[in-house]
Design an enzyme around this catalytic site. Structure first.
Site, PDB file in Angstrom:
ATOM      1  N   ASP A 122       1.157   5.103   0.654  1.00  0.00           N
ATOM      2  CA  ASP A 122       0.758   3.754   1.061  1.00  0.00           C
ATOM      3  C   ASP A 122       0.422   3.775   2.549  1.00  0.00           C
ATOM      4  O   ASP A 122       1.220   4.228   3.359  1.00  0.00           O
ATOM      5  CB  ASP A 122       1.889   2.759   0.788  1.00  0.00           C
ATOM      6  N   HIS A 129      -3.015  -7.336   9.615  1.00  0.00           N
ATOM      7  CA  HIS A 129      -1.662  -7.277   9.045  1.00  0.00           C
ATOM      8  C   HIS A 129      -0.690  -6.622  10.033  1.00  0.00           C
ATOM      9  O   HIS A 129       0.384  -7.157  10.306  1.00  0.00           O
ATOM     10  CB  HIS A 129      -1.684  -6.503   7.725  1.00  0.00           C
ATOM     11  N   GLU A 195       2.306  -7.686  -1.724  1.00  0.00           N
ATOM     12  CA  GLU A 195       1.366  -7.191  -0.719  1.00  0.00           C
ATOM     13  C   GLU A 195       0.031  -7.014  -1.427  1.00  0.00           C
ATOM     14  O   GLU A 195      -0.068  -6.265  -2.403  1.00  0.00           O
ATOM     15  CB  GLU A 195       1.843  -5.870  -0.097  1.00  0.00           C
ATOM     16  N   ASP A 229       1.811  -4.263  -4.027  1.00  0.00           N
ATOM     17  CA  ASP A 229       2.936  -3.458  -3.558  1.00  0.00           C
ATOM     18  C   ASP A 229       4.118  -4.396  -3.289  1.00  0.00           C
ATOM     19  O   ASP A 229       4.347  -4.836  -2.164  1.00  0.00           O
ATOM     20  CB  ASP A 229       2.515  -2.712  -2.286  1.00  0.00           C
ATOM     21  N   GLN A 236      14.048  -4.515   3.494  1.00  0.00           N
ATOM     22  CA  GLN A 236      13.160  -3.723   4.354  1.00  0.00           C
ATOM     23  C   GLN A 236      13.587  -3.792   5.821  1.00  0.00           C
ATOM     24  O   GLN A 236      13.631  -2.788   6.529  1.00  0.00           O
ATOM     25  CB  GLN A 236      11.729  -4.249   4.202  1.00  0.00           C
ATOM     26  N   TYR A 240      14.558   0.022   7.350  1.00  0.00           N
ATOM     27  CA  TYR A 240      13.334   0.787   7.654  1.00  0.00           C
ATOM     28  C   TYR A 240      13.399   1.638   8.919  1.00  0.00           C
ATOM     29  O   TYR A 240      12.592   2.541   9.103  1.00  0.00           O
ATOM     30  CB  TYR A 240      12.112  -0.132   7.664  1.00  0.00           C
ATOM     31  N   LYS A 249      10.618  -1.118  -1.178  1.00  0.00           N
ATOM     32  CA  LYS A 249       9.284  -0.949  -1.750  1.00  0.00           C
ATOM     33  C   LYS A 249       9.315  -0.251  -3.102  1.00  0.00           C
ATOM     34  O   LYS A 249       8.397  -0.401  -3.898  1.00  0.00           O
ATOM     35  CB  LYS A 249       8.423  -0.083  -0.821  1.00  0.00           C
ATOM     36  N   SER A 253       5.545  -1.444  -8.081  1.00  0.00           N
ATOM     37  CA  SER A 253       4.203  -1.797  -7.596  1.00  0.00           C
ATOM     38  C   SER A 253       3.336  -1.970  -8.831  1.00  0.00           C
ATOM     39  O   SER A 253       3.455  -1.194  -9.780  1.00  0.00           O
ATOM     40  CB  SER A 253       3.612  -0.685  -6.722  1.00  0.00           C
TER      41      SER A 253
HETATM   42 MN    MN Z   1       2.392  -1.749   1.155  1.00  0.00          MN
END
Ligand code: MN
Length: 411
Positions: A122, A129, A195, A229, A236, A240, A249, A253
């Protein structure tokens, strides 16, 4: 080009499109199909009536659980197959016309995941964004990290949890931090988000140690899909640092079932945003490498009509697919047929073109109104998220259909 098949002028599946997918009927035998109007052409059945008889290829790839073996025939063959189908659907004397059983209505079949995804990457290639996220979570004056304009940032995702449109998703659980500087708690995510992304499917393998140039990249891309996604923003935010997305994530998806070939998208190529500062030579490219693809996202609560919450476009991407592929392989990382590369969230400049609820509701501070009443900051249980995409130019329409999944309560 004129086909003898009756197709509504608003159909995504015009004679110019002819995307490939995997479908089954009540016998549960999966096989390769091509979407045309409201119908599917059963490609194996089309072979049996003889339309490919001068094309020499292994027809067993047409009765398969996935498109991988078909794609692996290579563009030199798959382009010929698609072009042959196109000319037969335009030829009023075609043998297909006298064999109506080669067509099946789309609304009575089951669509399946079109490819067996080996590896999924990804990217994070929309400047709007990345700027929105940087502004919200770091520094509005320094929203982009120093590497962002020098390389297409990406991470290796999880392939096992990629599902086809129509399959649903359970709200994930995990560690979340409820207030600054407090210990995490374990609970169901309260910030499940979509997403809006597009994915491209690798059509040609490479050997370990070799790279694909931006010039050659088109030969390695079979086609594109819509891609949601799913993301859990609270999970997150805590997990992350420092290695990037993980469980926020990997729970799911969603992919659209029809793979639109790069050849069908060719007329919709357009110039991308200017890249400043200039990029390193291996990321340079010639010609137009962006694509003008209108995208929308709708939320449909249970038993309600949908509300379109975003209108975006794939042409906004700062980094194009050719650059993503050149970067991905510049270290010698090998590609396999069926690998999936996703774009990252596709946001436009205006606040109604953002590709996630995180941005549309500005981290939950601006609830989004729904047409039947109520608001959303993030996705609620039993909401269905629907993404659609299409290109339109000079009366020609090439579309992706939709990718649609419902968020179910946590297990
Ligand atoms: Mn993504």
């Amino acid at each position: 080009m004129h086909t003898w098949i009756k197709i509504d002028k608003h159909s995504d599946f015009s004679i110019y499109n002819l995307p490939f997918g995997i479908f089954s009927e009540t016998d549960n035998v999966k096989r390769v199909g091509v979407a045309i109007g409201n119908e599917i052409l059963d490609v194996y059945a089309a072979f049996e009536v003889g339309i490919f008889k001068d094309l020499n290829f292994d027809v067993s790839v047409l009765e398969s659980d996935y498109l991988n073996d078909f794609i692996a025939l290579g563009k030199s063959t798959t382009v010929k197959i698609r072009t042959r189908i196109q000319s037969e659907l335009c030829n009023t004397n075609s043998i297909l016309k006298t064999h109506p059983s080669v067509f099946i209505k789309q609304n009575i079949v089951q669509m399946h995941l079109p490819v067996k995804v080996g590896d999924y990457t990804d990217f994070y290639s929309s400047i709007e964004h990345a700027t929105n996220i940087g502004t919200m979570f770091r520094d509005p004056d320094n929203a982009l990290l120093p590497n962002w304009k020098h390389l297409p940032v990406g991470y290796h995702g999880r392939a096992s949890s990629i599902i086809v449109s129509g399959e649903n998703v359970h709200r994930p659980k995990g560690q979340v931090v409820l207030a600054p500087n407090t210990a995490p708690v374990f609970q169901a995510s309260t910030r499940v988000d979509f997403e809006l992304e597009m994915g491209f499917i690798i059509g040609r393998s490479t050997k370990l140690g070799y790279s694909v140039s931006t010039d050659a990249a088109d030969d390695y891309i079979f086609g594109k899909v819509l891609f949601n996604d799913w993301s859990a923003r609270d999970i997150q935010k805590w997990e992350y640092v420092p290695l990037g997305p993980f469980l926020a994530k990997s729970f799911a998806s969603s992919m659209s079932p029809w793979v639109v070939t790069l050849e069908a998208l060719e007329p919709f190529k357009t110039v991308g945003p200017a890249q400043e500062p200039s990029v390193l030579p291996y990321l340079n490219f010639e010609g137009s490498k962006n694509y003008d693809i209108n995208l929308e996202v709708a939320i449909q609560p249970k038993n309600c009509t949908e509300t379109v919450v975003s209108n975006s476009n794939f042409k906004y991407m700062y980094w194009n697919m050719n650059q993503q592929l050149a970067h991905h392989t510049i270290n010698g990382c090998n590609l396999n047929v069926g690998d999936l590369m996703a774009s990252g969230t596709i946001s436009g400049k205006s606040s109604d073109s953002y590709g996630s609820m995180l941005e549309l509701s500005w981290a939950g501070s601006k609830p989004v109104e729904l047409t039947e009443g109520g608001t959303r900051k993030f996705i609620q249980d039993n909401d269905t998220v629907i993404m659609r995409g299409h290109c339109q130019k000079d009366g020609i329409r090439v579309g992706f259909g939709d990718v649609k999944s419902t968020l179910l309560k946590t297990i």
